[in-house]
Design a protein around this motif. Structure first.
Motif, PDB file in Angstrom:
ATOM      1  N   SER A 141      50.669  70.174 -13.641  1.00 38.64           N
ATOM      2  CA  SER A 141      50.831  71.502 -14.181  1.00 38.64           C
ATOM      3  C   SER A 141      49.658  71.941 -15.100  1.00 38.64           C
ATOM      4  CB  SER A 141      51.831  71.095 -15.243  1.00 38.64           C
ATOM      5  OG  SER A 141      52.957  70.945 -14.587  1.00 38.64           O
ATOM      6  N   PHE A 142      48.926  70.945 -15.581  1.00 37.83           N
ATOM      7  CA  PHE A 142      47.661  71.136 -16.388  1.00 37.83           C
ATOM      8  C   PHE A 142      46.599  71.678 -15.496  1.00 37.83           C
ATOM      9  CE2 PHE A 142      43.326  69.417 -17.468  1.00 37.83           C
ATOM     10  CZ  PHE A 142      43.329  69.859 -18.890  1.00 37.83           C
ATOM     11  N   PHE A 143      46.224  71.080 -14.521  1.00 35.97           N
ATOM     12  CA  PHE A 143      44.993  71.694 -13.578  1.00 35.97           C
ATOM     13  C   PHE A 143      45.295  73.008 -13.151  1.00 35.97           C
ATOM     14  CE2 PHE A 143      43.485  67.134 -13.431  1.00 35.97           C
ATOM     15  CZ  PHE A 143      42.216  67.510 -14.112  1.00 35.97           C
ATOM     16  N   ALA A 185      43.724  77.177  -7.029  1.00 36.12           N
ATOM     17  CA  ALA A 185      42.937  77.166  -5.919  1.00 36.12           C
ATOM     18  C   ALA A 185      42.161  75.641  -6.081  1.00 36.12           C
ATOM     19  CB  ALA A 185      41.843  78.168  -5.406  1.00 36.12           C
ATOM     20  N   THR A 186      41.685  75.310  -7.279  1.00 35.34           N
ATOM     21  CA  THR A 186      41.057  74.119  -7.595  1.00 35.34           C
ATOM     22  C   THR A 186      41.894  72.963  -7.846  1.00 35.34           C
ATOM     23  OG1 THR A 186      40.631  74.759  -9.798  1.00 35.34           O
ATOM     24  CG2 THR A 186      39.011  75.344  -8.059  1.00 35.34           C
ATOM     25  N   ALA A 187      43.258  73.132  -8.184  1.00 38.11           N
ATOM     26  CA  ALA A 187      43.969  72.324  -8.771  1.00 38.11           C
ATOM     27  C   ALA A 187      44.068  70.907  -7.782  1.00 38.11           C
ATOM     28  CB  ALA A 187      45.383  72.730  -9.077  1.00 38.11           C
TER      29      ALA A 187
END
Length: 147
Positions: free
Chosen positions: A36-38, A44-46
């Motif tokens: 959830s944080f990312f 796209a970068t999570a």
């Protein structure tokens, strides 16, 4: 509200907690919170950010016990760089990371177990108080093991 957070302080706290959690049974729950944080930054970068975390965790678990503390410290430095870069791009996510850090400290009993410290008569000096190791730039302080 995000202006109240110093990116370096938040990244340092986050890196220390994440590196410690990677070797604990609670890691999957922490990883779930990190999804959830990312995603709060950029969907796209999570996946890439999480892949890096998984590589660090695998490396730590594969390390022999005798070398684990040294590797954990290396991972902590690398996590600091990762989290700092993320928070520079998405400073509004500092609130979420600090909430995760505080929640994990409470869960592991680390938040209130440290000694209380007071700095007095410290004009023209820098005072650093920590309950764990500190890494930043070329500065490293390794805290004593608590008994």
């Amino acid at each position: 509200m995000t202006e109240a957070f110093n990116v370096i302080e938040v990244a340092t706290s986050g890196a220390g907690v994440l590196a410690a959690e990677m070797a604990r049974s609670s890691w999957q729950g922490v990883r779930g919170a990190l999804v959830s944080f990312f995603r709060g930054g950029n969907e796209a970068t999570a996946a890439d950010e999480l892949r890096v975390l998984d590589l660090h965790q695998g490396r730590l678990l594969e390390t022999p016990e005798a070398d684990r503390e040294r590797v954990r410290e290396e991972i902590c430095r690398e996590l600091f760089i990762q989290l700092k870069g993320f928070l520079v791009k998405y400073p509004e996510m500092a609130v979420d990371l600090m909430a995760l850090v505080h929640e994990r400290e409470r869960a592991s009993g680390e938040a209130s177990s440290g000694p209380r410290m007071v700095a007095e008569n410290n004009t023209h000096s820098q005072v650093i108080m920590t309950g764990s190791s500190i890494f930043g730039g070329t500065f490293t302080y390794r805290a004593e093991e608590s008994k």
